[in-house]
Design a protein around this motif. Sequence first.
Motif, PDB file in Angstrom:
ATOM      1  N   GLN A 265      61.558 -18.501 -30.452  1.00 32.93           N
ATOM      2  CA  GLN A 265      61.716 -19.410 -29.250  1.00 32.93           C
ATOM      3  C   GLN A 265      60.870 -19.027 -28.125  1.00 32.93           C
ATOM      4  OE1 GLN A 265      65.782 -19.055 -28.487  1.00 32.93           O
ATOM      5  NE2 GLN A 265      66.480 -21.077 -29.163  1.00 32.93           N
TER       6      GLN A 265
ATOM      7  N   ALA B 284      57.444 -19.847 -29.462  1.00 34.58           N
ATOM      8  CA  ALA B 284      56.877 -21.346 -29.262  1.00 34.58           C
ATOM      9  C   ALA B 284      56.662 -21.705 -27.983  1.00 34.58           C
ATOM     10  CB  ALA B 284      58.261 -22.069 -29.688  1.00 34.58           C
ATOM     11  N   ARG B 285      56.796 -21.038 -26.915  1.00 33.78           N
ATOM     12  CA  ARG B 285      56.373 -21.198 -25.636  1.00 33.78           C
ATOM     13  C   ARG B 285      54.811 -21.075 -25.486  1.00 33.78           C
ATOM     14  NH1 ARG B 285      61.104 -18.462 -22.182  1.00 33.78           N
ATOM     15  NH2 ARG B 285      62.965 -19.672 -23.217  1.00 33.78           N
ATOM     16  N   LYS B 286      54.331 -20.078 -26.442  1.00 36.03           N
ATOM     17  CA  LYS B 286      53.069 -19.581 -26.227  1.00 36.03           C
ATOM     18  C   LYS B 286      51.994 -20.016 -27.022  1.00 36.03           C
ATOM     19  CE  LYS B 286      54.729 -15.276 -24.511  1.00 36.03           C
ATOM     20  NZ  LYS B 286      54.763 -13.578 -24.425  1.00 36.03           N
TER      21      LYS B 286
ATOM     22  N   ASP C  64      50.177 -23.017 -29.711  1.00 41.45           N
ATOM     23  CA  ASP C  64      49.558 -24.425 -29.550  1.00 41.45           C
ATOM     24  C   ASP C  64      50.717 -25.485 -30.092  1.00 41.45           C
ATOM     25  OD1 ASP C  64      47.228 -23.549 -28.305  1.00 41.45           O
ATOM     26  OD2 ASP C  64      46.243 -23.583 -30.124  1.00 41.45           O
ATOM     27  N   GLU C  65      50.443 -26.692 -29.774  1.00 41.18           N
ATOM     28  CA  GLU C  65      51.637 -27.660 -30.301  1.00 41.18           C
ATOM     29  C   GLU C  65      51.508 -27.856 -32.118  1.00 41.18           C
ATOM     30  OE1 GLU C  65      54.488 -30.328 -30.126  1.00 41.18           O
ATOM     31  OE2 GLU C  65      53.519 -29.532 -28.325  1.00 41.18           O
ATOM     32  N   ARG C  66      49.942 -27.666 -32.596  1.00 38.95           N
ATOM     33  CA  ARG C  66      50.157 -27.724 -34.042  1.00 38.95           C
ATOM     34  C   ARG C  66      50.777 -26.657 -34.710  1.00 38.95           C
ATOM     35  NH1 ARG C  66      43.709 -26.109 -34.729  1.00 38.95           N
ATOM     36  NH2 ARG C  66      43.627 -24.085 -33.837  1.00 38.95           N
ATOM     37  N   ASP C  67      50.818 -25.386 -33.916  1.00 40.05           N
ATOM     38  CA  ASP C  67      51.640 -24.245 -34.584  1.00 40.05           C
ATOM     39  C   ASP C  67      53.080 -23.917 -34.471  1.00 40.05           C
ATOM     40  OD1 ASP C  67      49.134 -23.155 -35.616  1.00 40.05           O
ATOM     41  OD2 ASP C  67      48.637 -22.323 -33.714  1.00 40.05           O
ATOM     42  N   ARG C  68      53.437 -25.029 -33.517  1.00 36.03           N
ATOM     43  CA  ARG C  68      55.029 -24.958 -32.978  1.00 36.03           C
ATOM     44  C   ARG C  68      55.981 -25.413 -34.375  1.00 36.03           C
ATOM     45  NH1 ARG C  68      55.630 -27.311 -27.287  1.00 36.03           N
ATOM     46  NH2 ARG C  68      54.352 -25.552 -27.183  1.00 36.03           N
ATOM     47  N   ALA C  69      55.523 -26.007 -35.377  1.00 33.31           N
ATOM     48  CA  ALA C  69      56.052 -26.472 -36.396  1.00 33.31           C
ATOM     49  C   ALA C  69      56.554 -25.197 -37.205  1.00 33.31           C
ATOM     50  CB  ALA C  69      55.358 -27.386 -37.387  1.00 33.31           C
TER      51      ALA C  69
ATOM     52  N   THR D 148      57.145 -22.311 -35.815  1.00 26.92           N
ATOM     53  CA  THR D 148      58.242 -21.788 -35.131  1.00 26.92           C
ATOM     54  C   THR D 148      59.633 -22.339 -35.224  1.00 26.92           C
ATOM     55  OG1 THR D 148      57.442 -22.718 -33.099  1.00 26.92           O
ATOM     56  CG2 THR D 148      56.861 -20.508 -33.627  1.00 26.92           C
ATOM     57  N   ASP D 149      59.430 -23.675 -35.225  1.00 25.36           N
ATOM     58  CA  ASP D 149      60.859 -24.568 -35.518  1.00 25.36           C
ATOM     59  C   ASP D 149      61.164 -24.278 -36.971  1.00 25.36           C
ATOM     60  OD1 ASP D 149      60.163 -25.714 -33.001  1.00 25.36           O
ATOM     61  OD2 ASP D 149      59.338 -27.337 -33.800  1.00 25.36           O
TER      62      ASP D 149
END
Length: 375
Positions: free
Chosen positions: A155, A158-160, A162-167, A169-170
């Motif tokens: 979590q 996920a704050r740090k 990019d949007e494309r790498d957030r998948a 962390t999800d």
Amino acid sequence: MSLLSRTVLPEANRLLASLPHAVILLEPGLRIASVNPAAEQFFGQSLRRLVGSTLAQVMSFSDPRLLERLNDFETPVSAREVVVALKGRGARRIDINVAPVADTLGWQVLTIHDNSATDALGDDSGGIDNAVLRGPEIMAHEIKNPLAGIRGAAQLLARKVDERDRALTDLITSEVDRIANLIDQMQKLSRRTTSPVEPCNLHEAARRAIDVIDAASATQPSPVRLIEEFDPSLPAVLGSPDGLVQVIINLVSNAMEACREVDDPKVTIRTRFASGLQLHTTDSGKPVRLPVELRISDNGPGIDPSMRDHIFEPFVTTKKSGQGLGLPLVRKLVRDMNGRITHERDEEAGLTHFRLHLPLARETRKKLMKWRTGA
């Protein structure tokens, strides 16, 4: 004066009605002359419908030689692990004993022990189930602590990113939640303590479970029709209110998923009296009658025949994404309530049935009080 001379013995019919095993009286020609309540439950037919039928009309043997042996009415027969097919109720694995009636030519007494039903109850004495399920009691704490740390780190990450790498962390978070949920279910299965039982309204539990299922599918309505066939005259059963709701949620959800792809998918929830069924508990040694039945039926294709004898075992599942813990948990919850859960497939009607049998609150409480006080 002997004890027998001072005691009035119960009538033979009362003794037969009290037996937990099916007893069938056969007249010459293997024709049914009478049955006890346990036999009515086994065949799924009333005494009136069974009397006059031949044994072959209500039950077929996988090995025809056994029926030939039964025709020799002068010779006792015992057979174990016999596979039979019951009209409208699918296959059963049974032990049978047949003996000639003394001084009555051609008459026989047949007793049946249904191993399929016994297997569904499970065994609390040990074995692989307990060996497998004791592990989480020891390791759950050690596993959950690092899982919580991994989830927290994901979590923060996920704050740090990019949007494309957030998948990614999800994905980490969702997998941690999945593993934690798996451990929670295993802990429930291995728990030695049982929830307290109390008088419960079975229909209230069923409707509460249906409300939960409806709420869960509110955003994506299910095509499955839920049909209620409740007997309003049923008295309270002895059980755990929350446990009953959980059991019904699991069974109804499974049934809805099983028939989702067929034309006109439907799940029927039915309650009724089912006299004659008894369970011998290890607590008191006294038989507990289980006269209330909740049956959940679906018109799906049914469970693979090779899996049917194992569906209540942990990690056995036919679902692609299943964990195989739902039905073992159902069995444990029902067992904790001194109840019984069985499964059968009716190929003629194209229906799969799960039957839950429970004790009456008033009658069971009286029996337990008599046992405890020595009355």
